[in-house]
Design a protein around this motif. Structure first.
Motif, PDB file in Angstrom:
ATOM      1  N   VAL A 125      -3.311   8.346  -8.783  1.00 28.18           N
ATOM      2  CA  VAL A 125      -3.686   7.071  -9.491  1.00 28.18           C
ATOM      3  C   VAL A 125      -2.742   7.331 -11.023  1.00 28.18           C
ATOM      4  O   VAL A 125      -2.256   6.485 -11.614  1.00 28.18           O
ATOM      5  N   GLN A 126      -3.353   8.528 -11.659  1.00 28.92           N
ATOM      6  CA  GLN A 126      -2.819   8.789 -12.825  1.00 28.92           C
ATOM      7  C   GLN A 126      -1.286   9.293 -12.982  1.00 28.92           C
ATOM      8  O   GLN A 126      -0.522   8.467 -13.588  1.00 28.92           O
ATOM      9  N   ARG A 127      -0.798  10.295 -12.101  1.00 28.15           N
ATOM     10  CA  ARG A 127       0.496  10.692 -12.278  1.00 28.15           C
ATOM     11  C   ARG A 127       1.503  10.048 -11.408  1.00 28.15           C
ATOM     12  O   ARG A 127       2.836  10.276 -11.596  1.00 28.15           O
ATOM     13  N   THR A 128       1.098   9.346 -10.443  1.00 25.99           N
ATOM     14  CA  THR A 128       1.957   8.503  -9.737  1.00 25.99           C
ATOM     15  C   THR A 128       2.008   7.032 -10.270  1.00 25.99           C
ATOM     16  O   THR A 128       2.964   6.846 -10.573  1.00 25.99           O
ATOM     17  N   PHE A 129       1.070   6.424  -9.834  1.00 18.91           N
ATOM     18  CA  PHE A 129       0.924   5.078 -10.343  1.00 18.91           C
ATOM     19  C   PHE A 129       0.892   4.949 -11.845  1.00 18.91           C
ATOM     20  O   PHE A 129       1.868   4.132 -12.349  1.00 18.91           O
ATOM     21  N   GLY A 130      -0.005   5.387 -12.525  1.00 20.22           N
ATOM     22  CA  GLY A 130       0.068   5.395 -14.297  1.00 20.22           C
ATOM     23  C   GLY A 130       1.274   5.647 -14.793  1.00 20.22           C
ATOM     24  O   GLY A 130       1.572   5.097 -15.770  1.00 20.22           O
ATOM     25  N   ALA A 131       2.074   6.647 -14.296  1.00 19.95           N
ATOM     26  CA  ALA A 131       3.334   7.245 -14.900  1.00 19.95           C
ATOM     27  C   ALA A 131       4.372   5.952 -14.671  1.00 19.95           C
ATOM     28  O   ALA A 131       5.180   6.012 -15.607  1.00 19.95           O
ATOM     29  N   LYS A 132       4.470   5.070 -13.829  1.00 21.61           N
ATOM     30  CA  LYS A 132       5.252   4.135 -13.549  1.00 21.61           C
ATOM     31  C   LYS A 132       4.643   2.796 -14.065  1.00 21.61           C
ATOM     32  O   LYS A 132       5.434   1.624 -13.949  1.00 21.61           O
ATOM     33  N   TYR A 133       3.438   2.536 -14.340  1.00 24.64           N
ATOM     34  CA  TYR A 133       3.126   1.409 -15.147  1.00 24.64           C
ATOM     35  C   TYR A 133       3.787   0.548 -16.177  1.00 24.64           C
ATOM     36  O   TYR A 133       4.243   1.362 -17.067  1.00 24.64           O
ATOM     37  N   THR A 134       4.134  -0.510 -16.189  1.00 25.44           N
ATOM     38  CA  THR A 134       4.583  -1.361 -17.331  1.00 25.44           C
ATOM     39  C   THR A 134       3.434  -2.185 -17.843  1.00 25.44           C
ATOM     40  O   THR A 134       2.483  -2.130 -17.260  1.00 25.44           O
ATOM     41  N   PRO A 135       3.907  -2.611 -19.132  1.00 22.25           N
ATOM     42  CA  PRO A 135       2.651  -3.533 -19.904  1.00 22.25           C
ATOM     43  C   PRO A 135       2.343  -4.773 -18.742  1.00 22.25           C
ATOM     44  O   PRO A 135       1.175  -5.042 -19.093  1.00 22.25           O
ATOM     45  N   ASP A 136       3.200  -5.440 -18.050  1.00 24.70           N
ATOM     46  CA  ASP A 136       2.631  -6.349 -17.104  1.00 24.70           C
ATOM     47  C   ASP A 136       1.728  -5.961 -16.090  1.00 24.70           C
ATOM     48  O   ASP A 136       0.824  -6.593 -15.664  1.00 24.70           O
ATOM     49  N   ASP A 137       1.734  -4.378 -15.722  1.00 27.46           N
ATOM     50  CA  ASP A 137       0.840  -4.007 -14.655  1.00 27.46           C
ATOM     51  C   ASP A 137      -0.383  -3.893 -15.652  1.00 27.46           C
ATOM     52  O   ASP A 137      -1.489  -4.095 -14.969  1.00 27.46           O
ATOM     53  N   VAL A 138      -0.399  -3.481 -16.531  1.00 29.63           N
ATOM     54  CA  VAL A 138      -1.657  -3.318 -17.608  1.00 29.63           C
ATOM     55  C   VAL A 138      -2.388  -4.283 -17.822  1.00 29.63           C
ATOM     56  O   VAL A 138      -3.496  -4.599 -17.484  1.00 29.63           O
ATOM     57  N   TYR A 139      -1.606  -5.498 -17.918  1.00 25.89           N
ATOM     58  CA  TYR A 139      -2.338  -6.969 -18.399  1.00 25.89           C
ATOM     59  C   TYR A 139      -2.750  -7.310 -17.007  1.00 25.89           C
ATOM     60  O   TYR A 139      -4.065  -7.867 -17.130  1.00 25.89           O
ATOM     61  N   ALA A 140      -2.049  -7.260 -15.936  1.00 24.01           N
ATOM     62  CA  ALA A 140      -2.817  -7.688 -14.518  1.00 24.01           C
ATOM     63  C   ALA A 140      -3.850  -7.014 -14.157  1.00 24.01           C
ATOM     64  O   ALA A 140      -5.084  -7.555 -13.814  1.00 24.01           O
ATOM     65  N   GLY A 141      -3.939  -5.712 -14.298  1.00 29.28           N
ATOM     66  CA  GLY A 141      -5.029  -4.741 -13.831  1.00 29.28           C
ATOM     67  C   GLY A 141      -6.388  -5.067 -14.900  1.00 29.28           C
ATOM     68  O   GLY A 141      -7.425  -5.311 -14.467  1.00 29.28           O
ATOM     69  N   ASP A 142      -5.988  -5.051 -16.064  1.00 31.41           N
ATOM     70  CA  ASP A 142      -7.127  -5.239 -16.966  1.00 31.41           C
ATOM     71  C   ASP A 142      -7.903  -6.730 -16.685  1.00 31.41           C
ATOM     72  O   ASP A 142      -9.037  -6.965 -16.793  1.00 31.41           O
ATOM     73  N   VAL A 488       6.721   2.992  -7.055  1.00 32.58           N
ATOM     74  CA  VAL A 488       5.845   3.851  -6.882  1.00 32.58           C
ATOM     75  C   VAL A 488       6.218   4.724  -5.358  1.00 32.58           C
ATOM     76  O   VAL A 488       6.280   5.866  -5.393  1.00 32.58           O
ATOM     77  N   GLY A 489       6.553   3.818  -4.588  1.00 33.41           N
ATOM     78  CA  GLY A 489       6.896   4.419  -3.121  1.00 33.41           C
ATOM     79  C   GLY A 489       5.378   4.783  -2.297  1.00 33.41           C
ATOM     80  O   GLY A 489       5.755   5.457  -1.679  1.00 33.41           O
ATOM     81  N   TYR A 490       4.277   4.349  -2.940  1.00 33.75           N
ATOM     82  CA  TYR A 490       3.112   4.778  -2.188  1.00 33.75           C
ATOM     83  C   TYR A 490       2.723   3.836  -1.047  1.00 33.75           C
ATOM     84  O   TYR A 490       2.139   4.596  -0.046  1.00 33.75           O
ATOM     85  N   PHE A 491       2.998   2.951  -0.886  1.00 33.08           N
ATOM     86  CA  PHE A 491       2.637   1.625   0.099  1.00 33.08           C
ATOM     87  C   PHE A 491       3.945   1.669   1.390  1.00 33.08           C
ATOM     88  O   PHE A 491       5.030   2.070   1.080  1.00 33.08           O
ATOM     89  N   GLY A 492       3.436   1.110   2.207  1.00 29.99           N
ATOM     90  CA  GLY A 492       4.460   0.974   3.456  1.00 29.99           C
ATOM     91  C   GLY A 492       5.307   2.093   3.720  1.00 29.99           C
ATOM     92  O   GLY A 492       6.293   2.284   3.636  1.00 29.99           O
ATOM     93  N   GLY A 493       4.384   3.171   4.053  1.00 30.71           N
ATOM     94  CA  GLY A 493       5.285   4.164   4.740  1.00 30.71           C
ATOM     95  C   GLY A 493       5.503   5.086   3.382  1.00 30.71           C
ATOM     96  O   GLY A 493       5.973   6.523   3.827  1.00 30.71           O
ATOM     97  N   GLY A 494       4.825   5.196   2.476  1.00 30.25           N
ATOM     98  CA  GLY A 494       4.529   6.339   1.241  1.00 30.25           C
ATOM     99  C   GLY A 494       3.519   7.312   1.556  1.00 30.25           C
ATOM    100  O   GLY A 494       3.024   7.445   2.544  1.00 30.25           O
ATOM    101  N   VAL A 495       2.993   7.954   0.529  1.00 29.45           N
ATOM    102  CA  VAL A 495       2.154   8.988   0.640  1.00 29.45           C
ATOM    103  C   VAL A 495       0.682   8.423   0.958  1.00 29.45           C
ATOM    104  O   VAL A 495       0.448   7.348   0.435  1.00 29.45           O
ATOM    105  N   SER A 496      -0.130   8.996   1.781  1.00 24.27           N
ATOM    106  CA  SER A 496      -1.321   8.704   2.179  1.00 24.27           C
ATOM    107  C   SER A 496      -2.184   9.861   1.734  1.00 24.27           C
ATOM    108  O   SER A 496      -1.981  10.806   2.196  1.00 24.27           O
ATOM    109  N   PRO A 497      -3.251   9.284   0.975  1.00 20.24           N
ATOM    110  CA  PRO A 497      -4.229  10.673   0.624  1.00 20.24           C
ATOM    111  C   PRO A 497      -5.046  10.988   1.899  1.00 20.24           C
ATOM    112  O   PRO A 497      -5.456  12.296   1.779  1.00 20.24           O
ATOM    113  N   ALA A 498      -5.299  10.105   2.819  1.00 24.74           N
ATOM    114  CA  ALA A 498      -6.040  10.684   3.873  1.00 24.74           C
ATOM    115  C   ALA A 498      -5.275  11.301   5.028  1.00 24.74           C
ATOM    116  O   ALA A 498      -5.546  11.730   6.018  1.00 24.74           O
TER     117      ALA A 498
END
Length: 508
Positions: A125-142, A488-498
């Motif tokens: 969450v922090q070092r993969t997603f957070g490192a790639k976040y743009t201001p628009d991502d922040v606005y949407a998330g908040d 991020v490349g996390y979804f659709g065949g990306g990294v899965s924590p489980a």
């Protein structure tokens, strides 16, 4: 049922009466919807009123009159012909819930890490997603997180915002909180990168940019959104400069401490040696603090926020509910991360309620002749309301008591049928005005007492129709969310924590 009978009801009756969803009726004059007078009167009529004010007491049936920003009367049979009337019959009227620690930038990442550890959270969450976040991502998330908080009965939330890779990220977070209409605290924190060494982020202005934020957005405290600083954990050399920056602009401080084995580093003792501890600081988690550190929090007037669900889930340590009580500190509660934890605040209350009871039962069964007292439902309601309100920056904003003369923040709750809501793929139900709600309540009469093998059935909550335009994402922000997944490349065949199929995030 008498008031005493109601207040003695166990969790199944008062807290676990499924998810109770709130409708806040407050708005500060600085953010009034167009055409709504700041001094309008509102009469909440015929509800079961829990004031959480021990002097005033509670009422099986009573009215609550709000004039401007003040609760001017709480008693049965109030007459106010000039007031707008909200019919609260068959509802509970109580202080709004206060969440004292939520990382709201992660609102668009809800449930991406349902079974991850603290290390998984940091890496993904922090070092993969957070490192790639743009201001628009922040606005949407908040914005998503703030609207979800309102829908779940949280009328005040602290945004523990550690996503400030650039000043534009900070501006986006602040704008989202203002646009949401929520009463919120923006706690300005560090940024995120792939290494966790936030001080190496080229565009970051943390912590000094808090001076600009104070001047540009928070010159007044008499508004719905106010300012804190979210201090990083680590060595005193990393912690002391943000503490100073916060105090230079009159902002309160919130900091994670006592998290996992690394939290056994005596940080608070070191900060106390620098005379850095004070009553303006909230300490989050506190799971692995030593006895001296607990006494330092108490003796310097600090406050404590516990997130029992995530602390148990991710390995922060045993939630220190009883430790706080034994030290003489009544904690507030928080959701923490929506990546792994439900935003329903009643889940947080049930968690600390059951964990404390489990601890006491274990001691009793082991032969302890002087075990602690069990928490009551009322204790937990106080943790979720008035204890959180104590962390507001001004005495006049300690508004959680539904009492005469208090700053108003009551919420009207109706028992809800959780699984029916989830089958519809949402929380909160459609929006109806008071007349429509009364009509539908008449049609529902009798249904709510039906039973099946799962126990009592309750209808989904109904939120009041909002005044003014509903906040909307700006054009292109849906595409920006898709862009985050691609970056991020996390979804659709990306990294899965489980270790299995990668989870899916649905745009809300």
């Amino acid at each position: 049922m008498s008031r005493r009978q109601f207040l003695c009801t166990g969790t199944a009756g008062a807290v676990a009466a499924a998810s109770i969803t709130a409708a806040s009726v407050s708005a500060a004059s600085a953010q009034q919807p167009p055409g709504v007078a700041a001094d309008r009167a509102i009469l909440i009529k015929g509800g079961c009123v829990l004031t959480l004010d021990r002097a005033l007491g509670d009422f099986e049936v009573a009215d609550l009159l709000i004039e401007g920003k003040t609760i001017s009367a709480v008693r049965p049979s109030i007459t106010a012909p000039y007031a707008e009337v909200i019919d609260a019959s068959r509802m509970i009227v109580m202080p709004g819930l206060v969440d004292t620690h939520r990382h709201m930038w992660q609102g668009i990442l809800r449930n991406v890490l349902p079974d991850g550890s603290l290390e998984d959270y940091r890496d993904i969450v922090q070092r993969t997603f957070g490192a790639k976040y743009t201001p628009d991502d922040v606005y949407a998330g908040d914005l998503f997180s703030a609207l979800g908080a309102i829908d779940s009965g949280v009328t005040c939330v602290l945004d523990w915002s550690h996503i400030h890779n650039t000043p534009a990220h900070s501006d986006a977070a602040v704008k989202a909180l203002f646009d949401s209409g929520a009463r919120a605290i923006f706690a300005y924190g560090n940024g995120q990168n792939e290494t966790g060494r936030y001080w190496e982020i080229a565009g970051s202005k943390f912590p000094g940019d808090i001076a600009r934020l104070r001047k540009q957005y928070f010159a007044s405290e008499d508004q719905l959104v106010t300012l804190f600083l979210a201090a990083p954990s680590g060595s005193p050399e990393l912690v002391l400069p943000p503490f100073k920056a916060a105090r230079d602009v009159g902002a309160r401080i919130t900091i994670h401490v006592g998290v996992g084995p690394g939290g056994r580093n005596g940080l608070l003792e070191k900060l106390n040696a620098e005379k850095a501890l004070g009553p303006d600081t909230t300490y989050v988690h506190c799971c692995t603090l030593n006895d001296t550190e607990w006494k330092l929090i108490r003796d310097t007037g600090g406050t404590v926020s516990i997130a029992g669900y995530v602390e148990s889930l991710m390995g922060h340590g045993i939630p220190p509910i009883q430790k706080a009580i034994d030290t003489g500190i009544r904690p507030s509660l928080s959701v923490d991360v929506e990546t792994s934890v439900p935003n329903d605040f009643f889940s947080q209350m049930r968690t600390v309620f059951s964990l404390q009871k489990r601890d006491v039962w274990e001691r009793r069964h082991a032969g302890d002749k002087n075990p602690p007292a069990f928490l009551t439902v009322r204790d937990v309601l106080e943790f979720a309301t008035i204890e959180g309100a104590r962390e507001r920056p001004r005495p006049q904003d300690r508004h959680a008591h539904a009492r005469q003369g208090g700053r108003h923040h009551p919420a009207a709750h109706r028992p809800a049928q959780r699984h029916a809501d989830e089958q519809r793929g949402r929380r909160g139900g459609e929006q109806y005005g008071p007349a429509e709600r009364r009509h539908r309540a008449d049609r529902r009469q009798g249904d709510e007492t039906q039973r099946n093998d799962a126990g009592p059935r309750f209808r989904p909550p109904r939120a009041p129709r909002q005044r003014g335009p509903r906040p909307r994402l700006r054009r292109g922000e849906g595409e920006e969310h898709q862009g985050l997944k691609d970056r991020v490349g996390y979804f659709g065949g990306g990294v899965s924590p489980a270790g299995g199929a990668a989870p899916t995030v649905h745009a809300l």
